[in-house]
Design a protein around this motif. Structure first.
Motif, short mmCIF file in Angstrom:
data_model
loop_
_atom_site.label_atom_id
_atom_site.label_comp_id
_atom_site.label_asym_id
_atom_site.label_seq_id
_atom_site.Cartn_x
_atom_site.Cartn_y
_atom_site.Cartn_z
N CYS A 172 36.49 42.56 -46.88
CA CYS A 172 36.79 41.32 -46.19
C CYS A 172 36.30 41.33 -44.74
O CYS A 172 36.03 42.39 -44.17
N TYR A 173 36.19 40.14 -44.18
CA TYR A 173 35.77 39.97 -42.80
C TYR A 173 36.36 38.66 -42.28
O TYR A 173 36.84 37.82 -43.05
N TYR A 174 36.32 38.49 -40.95
CA TYR A 174 36.79 37.26 -40.33
C TYR A 174 35.63 36.29 -40.12
O TYR A 174 34.57 36.69 -39.62
N ASP A 175 35.86 35.06 -40.47
CA ASP A 175 34.83 34.02 -40.32
C ASP A 175 34.92 33.44 -38.91
O ASP A 175 35.39 32.33 -38.69
N ARG A 176 34.42 34.23 -37.95
CA ARG A 176 34.43 33.77 -36.55
C ARG A 176 33.18 32.95 -36.30
O ARG A 176 32.06 33.48 -36.20
N THR A 204 41.36 32.41 -35.92
CA THR A 204 41.97 31.32 -35.16
C THR A 204 42.53 31.74 -33.81
O THR A 204 43.05 30.90 -33.07
N ILE A 205 42.46 33.03 -33.44
CA ILE A 205 43.10 33.45 -32.19
C ILE A 205 42.17 33.26 -30.99
O ILE A 205 40.94 33.23 -31.14
N GLY A 206 42.77 33.15 -29.82
CA GLY A 206 42.02 33.04 -28.60
C GLY A 206 41.65 34.39 -28.02
O GLY A 206 42.06 35.44 -28.54
N ALA A 207 40.91 34.36 -26.92
CA ALA A 207 40.38 35.59 -26.33
C ALA A 207 41.46 36.50 -25.77
O ALA A 207 41.26 37.71 -25.67
N THR A 208 42.61 35.94 -25.40
CA THR A 208 43.66 36.75 -24.77
C THR A 208 44.87 36.97 -25.67
O THR A 208 45.82 37.64 -25.27
N THR A 219 36.78 42.30 -34.05
CA THR A 219 36.17 40.97 -34.16
C THR A 219 36.38 40.18 -32.88
O THR A 219 35.48 39.50 -32.39
N GLN A 220 37.58 40.28 -32.30
CA GLN A 220 37.88 39.58 -31.06
C GLN A 220 36.96 40.02 -29.93
O GLN A 220 36.60 39.23 -29.06
N LYS A 221 36.56 41.30 -29.97
CA LYS A 221 35.68 41.83 -28.93
C LYS A 221 34.21 41.57 -29.22
O LYS A 221 33.34 42.06 -28.50
N GLY A 222 33.92 40.81 -30.27
CA GLY A 222 32.54 40.47 -30.58
C GLY A 222 31.77 41.54 -31.32
O GLY A 222 30.54 41.53 -31.35
N ILE A 223 32.48 42.45 -31.96
CA ILE A 223 31.85 43.54 -32.71
C ILE A 223 31.80 43.16 -34.18
O ILE A 223 32.70 42.50 -34.70
#
Length: 349
Positions: A172-176, A204-208, A219-223
């Motif tokens: 699985c992965y996140y659909d960012r 659906t989460i924000g950067a912070t 994923t949040q860190k763009g990796i």
């Protein structure tokens, strides 16, 4: 003499509070070819734990690929798979660097506890990004976030079914959608992994906001980040260990980090995509009965099982709220209110 004792006490307190900071810089991924095992020692001042990490550096330069198992210590096939990979990976065939965390939650592993670290009662899979001066679990999450995730180009978080979970193997992965190139890369690696089922989660989460999960933190860190789910019911199934290992090799080969040819393990010509999930929660505490297994197909409105009290009196029936495939379910009789009883995956277009 009293002043000397006070100085010693202050020094020891300073050392305990700062011991995490002292080991943070020890993970080095830029040294020459070979293997390096590192122990990160953590303390909250009264309790101690550690995080084992291995760095495998290839003879040729390339990306950094990190993989982690044992965030839940009762998920054995991922842990065994990484143990075997550590023995098998040939440095001479490796291009780039592997960071391997074979058992992230050693306290849960050795104490055979479900989900939580027995030292602080917290779930590492719900603790990211963590805190440098927090509890042991929060320090573990912070260490993984800063020493491993921050140094990686590709991150793989490997899970399985705990002692109570009957689980269908999937990747699985996140659909960012705001970083489409990374999401496309995660999807491609999922397809090449050889798993029959590829699941995408909404992002659906924000950067912070706290990411909570390790591969969501990446994923949040763009990796480029993925997760594998393989294994169930607190045992080691050789077939699931093999599936995990093949997926890792396939991903490394796809990234041109390892020599060899991709060996699909899928029984389908193309993977089955499931981009939506419905979670059925336990309505009340009791004893759960169901004939359904992970991988089973269900229809909206279908009765999936029922819950009784300790005397065998039926309390409630469980009804499918949607049609789809059972990704995982509670596979043992005891259930508690608000636990996830079923996760049903389906393709919503």
């Amino acid at each position: 003499m009293k002043i000397i004792r006070q100085i010693i006490v202050l020094f020891l307190m300073f050392f305990a509070l700062n011991s995490y900071a002292q080991v943070r810089a020890r993970l080095v991924v830029s040294e020459g070819p070979g293997r390096k095992d590192t122990i990160f020692r953590l303390t909250d001042g009264s309790q101690q734990s550690y995080l084992p990490v291995t760095v495998l550096k290839g003879r040729k330069e390339g990306p950094v690929f990190s993989m982690i198992a044992g965030i839940h210590g009762y998920e054995y096939p991922p842990i065994v798979a990484l143990q075997e990979l550590l023995k098998e990976i040939d440095i001479n065939q490796l291009k780039g660097t592997l960071i391997v965390v074979p058992i992230a939650n050693v306290e849960a592993f050795y104490n055979r506890t479900l989900f939580v670290n027995p030292l602080d009662g917290k779930n590492l899979n719900n603790a990211f990004p963590g805190a440098a001066s927090g509890t042991i679990t929060e320090q573990l999450a912070h260490c993984i976030s800063n020493e491993i995730i921050d140094q990686t180009d590709f991150f793989l978080d490997i899970h399985g079914g705990d002692a109570s979970e009957d689980l269908l193997p999937f990747v699985c992965y996140y659909d960012r959608k705001d970083i489409p190139e990374k999401t496309a890369q995660a999807k491609e690696l999922s397809e090449k992994s050889g798993f029959d089922y590829v699941v995408s989660y909404p992002y659906t989460i924000g950067a912070t906001e706290p990411a909570k999960y390790a591969f969501k933190q990446a994923t949040q860190k763009g990796i480029t980040a993925l997760s594998i789910e393989a294994g169930k019911l607190g045992t080691v199934q050789p077939e699931n260990v093999a599936v995990i290992k093949k997926a890792v090799y396939n991903m490394l080969i796809q990234l041109n980090m390892y020599e060899g040819k991709i060996k699909p393990v899928s029984s389908h010509k193309t993977p089955v995509y499931l981009n939506n999930q419905t979670y059925v929660k336990v309505p009340q505490k009791g004893i759960f009965y169901s004939e359904f297994k992970s991988g089973g197909k269900v229809k909206n409105g279908q009765i999936l099982g029922y819950i009784t009290d300790e005397f065998g009196n039926k309390l409630t029936e469980i009804v499918a709220p949607t049609s789809g495939i059972i990704l995982y379910k509670v596979g043992t009789p005891p259930v508690n209110k608000d636990e996830t009883l079923f996760c049903i995956g389906y393709n919503g277009g």
